[in-house]
Design an enzyme around this catalytic site. Structure first.
Site, PDB file in Angstrom:
ATOM      1  N   ASP A  30       0.853  -1.194   0.000  1.00  0.00           N
ATOM      2  CA  ASP A  30       0.000   0.000   0.000  1.00  0.00           C
ATOM      3  C   ASP A  30       0.888   1.243   0.000  1.00  0.00           C
ATOM      4  OD1 ASP A  30      -3.221   0.528   0.969  1.00  0.00           O
ATOM      5  OD2 ASP A  30      -1.810   2.206   1.118  1.00  0.00           O
ATOM      6  N   ILE A  31       0.493   2.244  -0.749  1.00  0.00           N
ATOM      7  CA  ILE A  31       1.286   3.463  -0.873  1.00  0.00           C
ATOM      8  C   ILE A  31       1.263   4.279   0.428  1.00  0.00           C
ATOM      9  CG2 ILE A  31      -0.481   5.082  -1.710  1.00  0.00           C
ATOM     10  CD1 ILE A  31       1.473   5.822  -3.978  1.00  0.00           C
ATOM     11  N   ASN A  87     -12.657  -3.375   2.550  1.00  0.00           N
ATOM     12  CA  ASN A  87     -13.564  -2.240   2.675  1.00  0.00           C
ATOM     13  C   ASN A  87     -14.550  -2.338   1.514  1.00  0.00           C
ATOM     14  OD1 ASN A  87     -12.333  -1.066   4.948  1.00  0.00           O
ATOM     15  ND2 ASN A  87     -10.800  -0.055   3.678  1.00  0.00           N
ATOM     16  N   GLY A  93     -15.171   3.100   3.647  1.00  0.00           N
ATOM     17  CA  GLY A  93     -13.902   3.712   3.270  1.00  0.00           C
ATOM     18  C   GLY A  93     -13.332   3.207   1.968  1.00  0.00           C
ATOM     19  N   HIS A 100      -9.964  -5.333  -3.342  1.00  0.00           N
ATOM     20  CA  HIS A 100      -8.628  -5.557  -2.800  1.00  0.00           C
ATOM     21  C   HIS A 100      -8.732  -5.961  -1.346  1.00  0.00           C
ATOM     22  CE1 HIS A 100      -9.793  -1.320  -2.647  1.00  0.00           C
ATOM     23  NE2 HIS A 100      -9.200  -1.264  -1.454  1.00  0.00           N
ATOM     24  N   HIS A 102      -6.873  -5.831   2.048  1.00  0.00           N
ATOM     25  CA  HIS A 102      -5.759  -5.253   2.796  1.00  0.00           C
ATOM     26  C   HIS A 102      -5.225  -6.354   3.708  1.00  0.00           C
ATOM     27  CE1 HIS A 102      -6.779  -0.833   2.208  1.00  0.00           C
ATOM     28  NE2 HIS A 102      -7.952  -1.359   1.934  1.00  0.00           N
TER      29      HIS A 102
END
Ligand code: 5GP
Ligand code: ZN
Length: 114
Positions: A30-31, A87, A93, A100, A102
């Site tokens: 994740d960025i 999410n 969010g 995806h 997380h």
């Protein structure tokens, strides 16, 4: 989908730090990480959300979850524990509408989440 951020990562049009790849899944950091391990696991094919992923009915959800666990093992958090978060929808969010998971770990995670 041509205007999808994560499809562009799959197509290598946008760079990402890929940590794991299988035939149908891709995992990259994740960025904006929220934990020492924060990796996003996606199907390479465009699927909008978790229910569509399950609805694919061809094992794609299994592939994504297996990839999430492989990432956790690779990151050394599988035994201590980690969290998989999908999410789903704006109130939860979700900001990128290419499903995806997380994968979060490497610190003690609080519950309930914010
Ligand atoms: P969501 O809020 O939809 O559940 O999660 C989207 C995630 O994608 C966020 O955690 C955000 O930091 C991450 N993200 C957004 N843009 C990029 C990007 O260009 N590259 C990477 N690696 N992650 C991104
Ligand atoms: Zn996409």
């Amino acid at each position: 989908m041509s205007d999808c951020l994560f499809c562009k990562i799959v197509a290598k049009e946008i760079p990402a730090t890929v940590v794991y790849e299988s035939d149908r899944a891709l995992a990259f950091r994740d960025i904006n990480p929220q934990a020492p391990t924060h990796v996003l696991v996606i199907p390479k094919a465009h699927v909008a959300n978790a229910v569509e992923l399950a609805g694919a009915g061809d094992g794609l959800a299994d592939d994504v979850l297996k990839a999430a666990h492989a990432v956790a093992e690779q990151e050394g958090v599988s035994e201590g524990g980690y969290r998989i978060v999908f999410n789903t929808g704006a109130d939860a969010g979700q900001t990128v509408f290419h499903v995806h998971a997380h994968v979060l770990g490497g610190r003690s995670l609080t519950w309930p989440p914010g």
